[in-house]
Design an enzyme around this catalytic site. Structure first.
Site, PDB file in Angstrom:
ATOM      1  N   VAL A  21      43.178  38.802  64.146  1.00  0.00           N
ATOM      2  CA  VAL A  21      44.306  38.013  63.666  1.00  0.00           C
ATOM      3  C   VAL A  21      45.300  38.973  63.026  1.00  0.00           C
ATOM      4  O   VAL A  21      44.917  39.825  62.211  1.00  0.00           O
ATOM      5  CB  VAL A  21      43.860  36.952  62.638  1.00  0.00           C
ATOM      6  CG1 VAL A  21      45.058  36.119  62.180  1.00  0.00           C
ATOM      7  CG2 VAL A  21      42.773  36.069  63.222  1.00  0.00           C
ATOM      8  N   CYS A  22      46.555  38.860  63.411  1.00  0.00           N
ATOM      9  CA  CYS A  22      47.618  39.669  62.818  1.00  0.00           C
ATOM     10  C   CYS A  22      47.280  41.165  62.951  1.00  0.00           C
ATOM     11  O   CYS A  22      46.892  41.622  64.021  1.00  0.00           O
ATOM     12  CB  CYS A  22      47.812  39.237  61.366  1.00  0.00           C
ATOM     13  SG  CYS A  22      49.342  39.775  60.605  1.00  0.00           S
ATOM     14  N   THR A  23      47.372  41.921  61.863  1.00  0.00           N
ATOM     15  CA  THR A  23      47.152  43.362  61.945  1.00  0.00           C
ATOM     16  C   THR A  23      45.678  43.742  62.001  1.00  0.00           C
ATOM     17  O   THR A  23      45.346  44.933  61.961  1.00  0.00           O
ATOM     18  CB  THR A  23      47.825  44.077  60.764  1.00  0.00           C
ATOM     19  OG1 THR A  23      47.359  43.511  59.536  1.00  0.00           O
ATOM     20  CG2 THR A  23      49.334  43.957  60.842  1.00  0.00           C
TER      21      THR A  23
END
Length: 329
Positions: free
Chosen positions: A109-111
């Site tokens: 998720v995300c970074t």
């Protein structure tokens, strides 16, 4: 119903929503399916100790990472993002390098994608991450095929998502794959989110994805394009409105906005059509004319190219009725 254990990796400076968003989706899916144990969820940090999120919240993991996989790998391993991915603990990268390949599904998720890339787990794969980290991911890991546009990308057992709420979209997609659309829709309604944004939907609107031109004629023209998607928006017509030669206009627009004029127009028209399909009851033919496509077939081709779905299916998924019943509490 088979159990699909979910393990969420925790570390200091993690983004709290990257953790809680997918967790709420998987937990809600079990309840919606009538089997709360459908997705046994565990959280784990390297040593099993508490972590502090970027916002200051403290999370108490269920266990240590090594203990979490002592009885076998999870069905789904979720690696969230946050500032803690910028200078990660080498021991965490080593753990991912050894144990993440054993998971049935690997999700970032995300970074969190930066952690997977650092562990060599994205090599040769298509992936995405938060728009602000895409250049960093591509520069530091050239062997990863970074796609900065979609809200999530699925490449076999590997799934990566863009910033924060995109993790919810990805989790809903996984639930739909596991338990069917009805269960995923029930969860989405409970969380008051759409089921589900297509994975290749852009992270940004046309206005946000392009820079604002510095010069007033081009800046004003950007606003005019947004307000008149049905107009003649050819380079020649736009150049005349900006009182520039077509060649000079195309170069200046690209230089100041970072986007060629044709691509900017395509994004504006797609966004306008999506909004009409979501928020109005106007017919597809009328939406196509109002958005500058001219014909439903031209709009259909644009939707398939950009979103992987046609206008009719898009409306079926995302149309918001004018009157809604209050959700049950």
């Amino acid at each position: 119903m088979p159990q699909r254990p979910v393990l969420v990796v925790l570390f200091d400076d993690v983004q709290s929503l990257d953790v809680t968003g997918p967790v709420e989706v998987f937990a809600g899916a079990g309840r919606a399916a009538g089997d709360p144990s459908a997705y046994p969820i565990r959280t784990a940090s390297l040593d099993g100790g508490p972590v502090r999120t970027r916002s200051g919240l403290r999370l108490l993991p269920d266990t240590a990472l090594d203990d979490a996989v002592a009885d076998g790998p999870p069905h789904t391993l979720v690696v969230p993002g946050g500032e803690g991915t910028r200078a990660p603990d080498p021991a965490l990268i080593d753990w991912l390098r050894v144990h993440a390949p054993e998971a049935g599904r690997l999700v970032s998720v995300c970074t969190g994608a930066l952690l997977l890339a650092e562990a060599g787990l994205l090599d040769g794969h298509r992936a995405t991450t938060h728009w602000n980290a895409c250049d960093h991911l591509a520069r530091c890991h050239p062997e990863v095929d970074v796609d900065p546009d979609p809200i999530f990308v699925r490449d076999g057992r590997l799934s990566t998502s863009a910033g924060v709420t995109a993790g919810i979209d990805l989790a809903l997609a996984l639930v739909e794959e596991d338990l069917g659309r009805d269960v995923a829709l029930t969860v989405a309604r409970h969380l008051v989110v759409f089921l589900r944004r297509p994975g290749n939907q852009a992270q940004f609107s046309a206005q946000l994805s392009a820079q604002t031109a510095r010069r007033e004629p081009l800046r004003d023209l950007q606003a005019w394009i947004t307000e008149h998607p049905e107009a003649d928006l050819s380079v020649g017509s736009l150049a005349a409105r900006a009182r520039l030669s077509p060649r000079h206009f195309a170069r200046a627009f690209h230089a100041e906005t970072g986007t060629p004029p044709g691509r900017y127009v395509d994004r504006v028209r797609l966004e306008h059509a999506r909004r009409l399909l979501e928020e109005s009851s106007r017919g597809v033919e009328e939406v196509a004319r109002a958005s500058g496509y001219g014909t439903p077939e031209a709009m259909r081709r644009a939707f398939l190219k950009a979103l992987g779905t046609g206008p009719a299916e898009y409306r079926r998924r995302f149309h918001v009725p004018a009157t809604r019943h209050s959700p049950a509490t």
